[in-house]
Scaffold this motif. Structure first.
Motif, short mmCIF file in Angstrom:
data_model
loop_
_atom_site.label_atom_id
_atom_site.label_comp_id
_atom_site.label_asym_id
_atom_site.label_seq_id
_atom_site.Cartn_x
_atom_site.Cartn_y
_atom_site.Cartn_z
N LYS A 34 -12.86 3.57 -30.47
CA LYS A 34 -11.75 2.53 -30.40
C LYS A 34 -10.73 3.02 -31.56
O LYS A 34 -11.03 3.27 -32.81
N ILE A 35 -9.25 2.88 -31.03
CA ILE A 35 -8.53 2.96 -31.60
C ILE A 35 -7.78 1.54 -31.92
O ILE A 35 -7.48 0.65 -31.06
N THR A 36 -7.36 1.29 -33.27
CA THR A 36 -6.74 -0.04 -33.60
C THR A 36 -5.43 -0.26 -33.35
O THR A 36 -4.54 0.47 -33.34
N GLY A 37 -5.34 -1.65 -32.96
CA GLY A 37 -3.82 -2.16 -32.81
C GLY A 37 -3.25 -2.59 -33.89
O GLY A 37 -3.89 -2.43 -35.15
N GLU A 38 -2.19 -3.24 -33.83
CA GLU A 38 -1.36 -3.86 -34.90
C GLU A 38 -2.02 -4.96 -35.47
O GLU A 38 -1.91 -5.38 -36.45
N CYS A 39 -2.94 -5.71 -34.58
CA CYS A 39 -3.65 -6.86 -34.99
C CYS A 39 -5.03 -6.50 -35.38
O CYS A 39 -5.79 -5.95 -34.57
N PRO A 40 -5.70 -7.02 -36.57
CA PRO A 40 -7.16 -6.65 -36.90
C PRO A 40 -7.78 -7.16 -35.75
O PRO A 40 -7.65 -8.33 -35.24
N GLY A 41 -8.99 -6.49 -35.71
CA GLY A 41 -9.99 -6.73 -34.71
C GLY A 41 -9.56 -6.73 -33.08
O GLY A 41 -10.39 -6.77 -32.57
N LEU A 42 -8.21 -6.06 -32.92
CA LEU A 42 -8.14 -5.87 -31.52
C LEU A 42 -7.86 -4.56 -31.56
O LEU A 42 -7.80 -3.70 -32.58
N GLY A 43 -8.02 -3.79 -30.45
CA GLY A 43 -7.95 -2.30 -30.32
C GLY A 43 -8.06 -1.81 -28.80
O GLY A 43 -8.53 -2.51 -27.93
N GLN A 44 -7.99 -0.54 -28.38
CA GLN A 44 -8.29 -0.04 -27.26
C GLN A 44 -9.24 1.09 -27.25
O GLN A 44 -9.35 1.79 -28.18
N TYR A 45 -10.43 0.95 -26.46
CA TYR A 45 -11.37 1.99 -26.41
C TYR A 45 -10.83 3.15 -25.60
O TYR A 45 -9.99 3.01 -24.74
N ARG A 46 -11.22 4.37 -25.94
CA ARG A 46 -10.84 5.29 -25.16
C ARG A 46 -12.19 6.24 -24.60
O ARG A 46 -13.09 6.30 -24.78
N ASP A 47 -11.35 7.21 -23.64
CA ASP A 47 -12.42 8.04 -22.93
C ASP A 47 -12.15 9.56 -23.10
O ASP A 47 -12.42 10.30 -22.42
N ASP A 48 -11.31 9.82 -24.06
CA ASP A 48 -10.69 11.24 -24.55
C ASP A 48 -11.93 12.01 -24.97
O ASP A 48 -12.91 11.45 -25.85
N LEU A 49 -11.94 13.30 -24.89
CA LEU A 49 -12.78 14.06 -25.54
C LEU A 49 -12.02 15.31 -26.20
O LEU A 49 -10.83 16.16 -25.84
N TRP A 50 -12.51 15.59 -27.59
CA TRP A 50 -11.79 16.54 -28.50
C TRP A 50 -12.72 17.37 -28.75
O TRP A 50 -14.08 17.21 -28.86
N VAL A 51 -12.29 18.61 -29.26
CA VAL A 51 -13.17 19.63 -29.63
C VAL A 51 -12.65 20.23 -31.08
O VAL A 51 -11.42 20.61 -31.19
N MET A 52 -13.31 20.69 -32.14
CA MET A 52 -12.98 21.65 -33.17
C MET A 52 -14.07 22.70 -33.05
O MET A 52 -15.16 22.69 -33.20
N ARG A 53 -13.42 23.86 -33.26
CA ARG A 53 -13.99 25.22 -33.05
C ARG A 53 -14.60 25.57 -34.66
O ARG A 53 -13.97 25.21 -35.63
N PRO A 54 -15.64 26.42 -34.73
CA PRO A 54 -16.12 26.67 -35.99
C PRO A 54 -15.06 27.61 -36.96
O PRO A 54 -14.26 28.32 -36.24
N GLY A 55 -14.95 26.91 -38.12
CA GLY A 55 -13.89 27.54 -39.00
C GLY A 55 -12.52 27.04 -38.95
O GLY A 55 -11.62 27.31 -39.51
#
Length: 111
Positions: A34-55
């Protein structure tokens, strides 16, 4: 602890994502959350996928083809890599208990 600061694409700050490391390649995957919005308690759920390679010190977005079996935008779910497949289960926004998997070797990084 050492804070990693990378170059290039950077994963947007979020809470309640699912993360898993591929024991064979060392790739670390992060899905959704969940990424927060400007108002506390509100936000948007995400369906993205990220990768970090070794090193590596930066995240790369992973392009995932949308299918009916693809995980929904969600947070508070679980992920694990087993035998070359990334499994995602459950989550706060799921309409039902959904288990989905992706084969990391078939995923393409977004330039």
């Amino acid at each position: 602890w050492e804070r990693l600061r990378g170059e290039g694409a950077d994963i947007p700050p979020r809470f309640f994502p699912a993360a898993a490391v591929d024991p064979d390649t060392g790739d670390m995957y992060v899905h959704g959350g969940k990424i927060t919005g400007e108002c506390p308690g509100l936000g948007q759920y995400r369906d993205d996928l990220w990768v970090m390679r070794p090193g590596g010190t930066s995240w790369s977005p992973v392009e995932v083809t949308a299918t009916p079996a693809a995980p929904l935008a969600t947070g508070g779910h679980a992920a694990v890599v087993h035998r070359g497949k990334l499994y995602v289960y459950g989550g706060e926004m799921s309409q039902e208990d959904i288990m989905a998997h992706h084969e990391p070797e078939s995923l393409r990084r977004v330039p």
